[in-house]
Design an enzyme around this catalytic site. Structure first.
Site, PDB file in Angstrom:
ATOM      1  N   ASN A 136       0.869  -1.181   0.000  1.00 10.88           N
ATOM      2  CA  ASN A 136       0.000   0.000   0.000  1.00 10.88           C
ATOM      3  C   ASN A 136       0.904   1.228   0.000  1.00 10.88           C
ATOM      4  O   ASN A 136       1.442   1.617   1.037  1.00 10.88           O
ATOM      5  CB  ASN A 136      -0.903  -0.020   1.237  1.00 10.88           C
ATOM      6  CG  ASN A 136      -1.841   1.179   1.270  1.00 10.88           C
ATOM      7  OD1 ASN A 136      -1.804   2.045   0.395  1.00 10.88           O
ATOM      8  ND2 ASN A 136      -2.678   1.233   2.291  1.00 10.88           N
ATOM      9  N   ARG A 175      -2.452  -1.908  -3.603  1.00  8.61           N
ATOM     10  CA  ARG A 175      -3.707  -1.191  -3.367  1.00  8.61           C
ATOM     11  C   ARG A 175      -3.761   0.035  -4.285  1.00  8.61           C
ATOM     12  O   ARG A 175      -2.803   0.803  -4.355  1.00  8.61           O
ATOM     13  CB  ARG A 175      -3.773  -0.727  -1.913  1.00  8.61           C
ATOM     14  CG  ARG A 175      -5.008   0.074  -1.648  1.00  8.61           C
ATOM     15  CD  ARG A 175      -4.888   0.892  -0.402  1.00  8.61           C
ATOM     16  NE  ARG A 175      -6.103   1.645  -0.189  1.00  8.61           N
ATOM     17  CZ  ARG A 175      -6.155   2.768   0.499  1.00  8.61           C
ATOM     18  NH1 ARG A 175      -5.068   3.268   1.038  1.00  8.61           N
ATOM     19  NH2 ARG A 175      -7.292   3.401   0.650  1.00  8.61           N
ATOM     20  N   HIS A 231     -12.869   2.530   0.182  1.00 10.92           N
ATOM     21  CA  HIS A 231     -12.871   1.483   1.222  1.00 10.92           C
ATOM     22  C   HIS A 231     -13.544   0.201   0.723  1.00 10.92           C
ATOM     23  O   HIS A 231     -13.958  -0.631   1.529  1.00 10.92           O
ATOM     24  CB  HIS A 231     -13.634   1.928   2.495  1.00 10.92           C
ATOM     25  CG  HIS A 231     -12.980   3.019   3.266  1.00 10.92           C
ATOM     26  ND1 HIS A 231     -13.705   3.921   4.003  1.00 10.92           N
ATOM     27  CD2 HIS A 231     -11.683   3.352   3.443  1.00 10.92           C
ATOM     28  CE1 HIS A 231     -12.885   4.777   4.606  1.00 10.92           C
ATOM     29  NE2 HIS A 231     -11.657   4.446   4.258  1.00 10.92           N
ATOM     30  N   ARG A 252     -12.298  15.456   7.233  1.00  9.80           N
ATOM     31  CA  ARG A 252     -13.128  15.742   6.048  1.00  9.80           C
ATOM     32  C   ARG A 252     -14.556  16.080   6.458  1.00  9.80           C
ATOM     33  O   ARG A 252     -15.080  15.525   7.425  1.00  9.80           O
ATOM     34  CB  ARG A 252     -13.164  14.526   5.117  1.00  9.80           C
ATOM     35  CG  ARG A 252     -11.810  14.140   4.576  1.00  9.80           C
ATOM     36  CD  ARG A 252     -11.956  13.043   3.531  1.00  9.80           C
ATOM     37  NE  ARG A 252     -10.669  12.468   3.212  1.00  9.80           N
ATOM     38  CZ  ARG A 252     -10.374  11.173   3.306  1.00  9.80           C
ATOM     39  NH1 ARG A 252     -11.299  10.300   3.694  1.00  9.80           N
ATOM     40  NH2 ARG A 252      -9.176  10.736   2.994  1.00  9.80           N
ATOM     41  N   GLU A 304      -7.647  -5.278   4.845  1.00 11.38           N
ATOM     42  CA  GLU A 304      -7.561  -5.017   3.403  1.00 11.38           C
ATOM     43  C   GLU A 304      -6.370  -5.752   2.789  1.00 11.38           C
ATOM     44  O   GLU A 304      -6.423  -6.187   1.646  1.00 11.38           O
ATOM     45  CB  GLU A 304      -7.437  -3.506   3.157  1.00 11.38           C
ATOM     46  CG  GLU A 304      -8.747  -2.786   3.416  1.00 11.38           C
ATOM     47  CD  GLU A 304      -8.591  -1.341   3.859  1.00 11.38           C
ATOM     48  OE1 GLU A 304      -8.036  -1.126   4.961  1.00 11.38           O
ATOM     49  OE2 GLU A 304      -9.034  -0.447   3.136  1.00 11.38           O
TER      50      GLU A 304
END
Ligand code: ADP
Length: 400
Positions: A8, A89, A178, A238, A383
């Site tokens: 990643n 990823r 996600h 955010r 993940e």
């Protein structure tokens, strides 16, 4: 058996996990952080040990070299040939990818063309991939997209009500993010849904980035993040969904540029912006306990947004069999889990088992009471194992 590396790569970091497949056993994991700095940090964990070094890591190529040298030096592998596949990823797969794809010229070109949609991510992912490719040129590599799981949404779920020609011309739509996590969680949840014909899941990935997904028959039907991860519920920094006119009005009021306001909405809003304390929910809880009103308000907004989405998705799915909590907040904070479940009690008959929930950290368990109308579970997300699975699947295909 084969060793595969899940990677990643971010703009200034490179996370990795080496797996033995198909057992899904983690051989080692680690992180090169602050890439581009003289005081970067390289961490590797293996055999229950953790080595950390501060040193200059000026680019991703050097981070990959450090990692591969460490694997050999520490005797984790004897030769680089032992790494049979790599998985990378990729945040944005756009309209092109509804599942993982083998890295080739075409895949690379498409990921590159999507950089404007994910400027902080896709470019960095490619740099990471290319750094590995240089050292392992013949090792099969797979791209695993955060957006792929959400490609099953229907047109009315992914189309924004802007002039249609803009949607088409600029590929503007809800892509979500996600996806790898939500897909992993839904697959892990199968054991709780035995005997249910068309299982309906609401999956809550609540980390510093946070999203909620409605899943029917193990396929995504709706997700909270939008064109980019800025949309949906409020997050660490955010905004999540807001009236779009706030954007224009802020440009006018502050005389800041559109880009500056956009950055503020991404990096200075959410928990951080409302509370003025921190983007980390642990700090928000601590400040709230001390009577900080803005921290309290930040939490109230967060709960409201999460509950609104769960309510929306309950209707969208026509019911719900299972609610999943995951990621940093969902896995570690009993307070957030409890507050959210309490908010669902009157309307949806969710009853939390406080005894189980209070002590639970990062471990899979059912947290709802037997009397609850909807089962609620905590499932730690993974993940990387999804990336490793796809890398191993590609390897098996190649070996045939
Ligand atoms: P990301 O992958 O998006 O960076 P994570 O899923 O790792 O985020 O989540 C990180 C967040 O999880 C932290 O910012 C913090 O808000 C939250 N978190 C972690 N541990 C706890 C805890 N014990 N209580 C409350 N929040 C926590």
């Amino acid at each position: 058996m084969a060793k595969v590396m899940a990677v990643n790569a971010g703009s200034s970091s490179l996370k990795f996990k080496l797996f033995e497949m198909p057992e899904e056993k983690v051989i080692c994991s680690g992180l090169a952080d602050r890439i581009g700095h003289k005081d970067a940090i390289f961490t590797i964990k293996y055999n229950g040990k953790k080595d950390e070094k501060v040193l200059p890591i000026l680019d991703h190529s050097y981070a990959v070299k450090l990692l591969l040298d460490a694997l050999i030096k520490k005797g984790i592998i004897k030769s680089l040939n032992e790494i049979k596949a790599t998985g990378h990823r990729i945040v944005q797969g756009g309209k092109y990818f509804s599942k993982s794809a083998e890295f080739n010229k075409d895949t690379e070109k498409k990921i590159e063309s999507l950089i404007p949609l994910a400027p902080l991510h896709n470019g960095a992912h490619l740099v990471g991939f290319r750094a590995f490719k240089k050292v392992l040129p013949n090792t099969p590599a797979v791209a695993v997209f955060d957006t792929a799981f959400h490609q099953s949404m229907s047109e009315e779920d992914y189309t924004f009500p802007i002039p249609y020609e803009y949607s088409k011309k600029y590929d503007i739509r809800r892509y979500g993010a996600h996806g790898t996590s939500h897909q992993y969680l839904s697959l892990e949840a199968k054991k709780y849904l035995k005997g249910i014909k068309h299982p309906k899941i609401i999956s809550c990935h609540l980390g510093s980035g946070a999203s909620i997904t409605a899943i029917k028959d193990y396929k995504c039907v709706a997700t909270s993040m939008g064109l980019t991860p800025l949309g949906g519920i409020m997050m660490g920094t955010r905004t999540g969904d807001i009236d779009p006119s706030v954007f224009n009005y802020l440009v006018t009021c502050t005389k800041k540029s559109a880009e500056e306001i956009y950055q503020i909405m991404n990096k200075k809003s959410g928990f951080l912006g409302v509370s003025g304390v921190s983007n980390d929910s642990r700090d928000i809880i601590a400040a709230e306990k001390k009577g900080n009103k803005r921290a309290h308000l930040a939490n109230l907004i967060f709960f409201r947004r999460v509950l609104d989405y769960i309510g929306q998705y309950y209707v969208r799915l026509g019911g719900c069999d299972l609610i999943i909590f995951s990621a940093g907040i969902g896995e570690n904070s009993d307070i957030y889990r409890e507050k959210i479940c309490e908010g669902l009690k009157e309307s949806l008959g969710v009853v939390i088992n406080k005894k189980v929930n209070t002590t639970l950290r990062g471990k899979e368990a059912i947290i709802s009471d037997k009397s609850s109308k909807i089962k609620v579970v905590l499932i730690p997300t993974d993940e990387e194992v999804m990336i490793a699975r796809d890398a191993y699947a590609l390897l098996k295909k190649k070996r045939k």
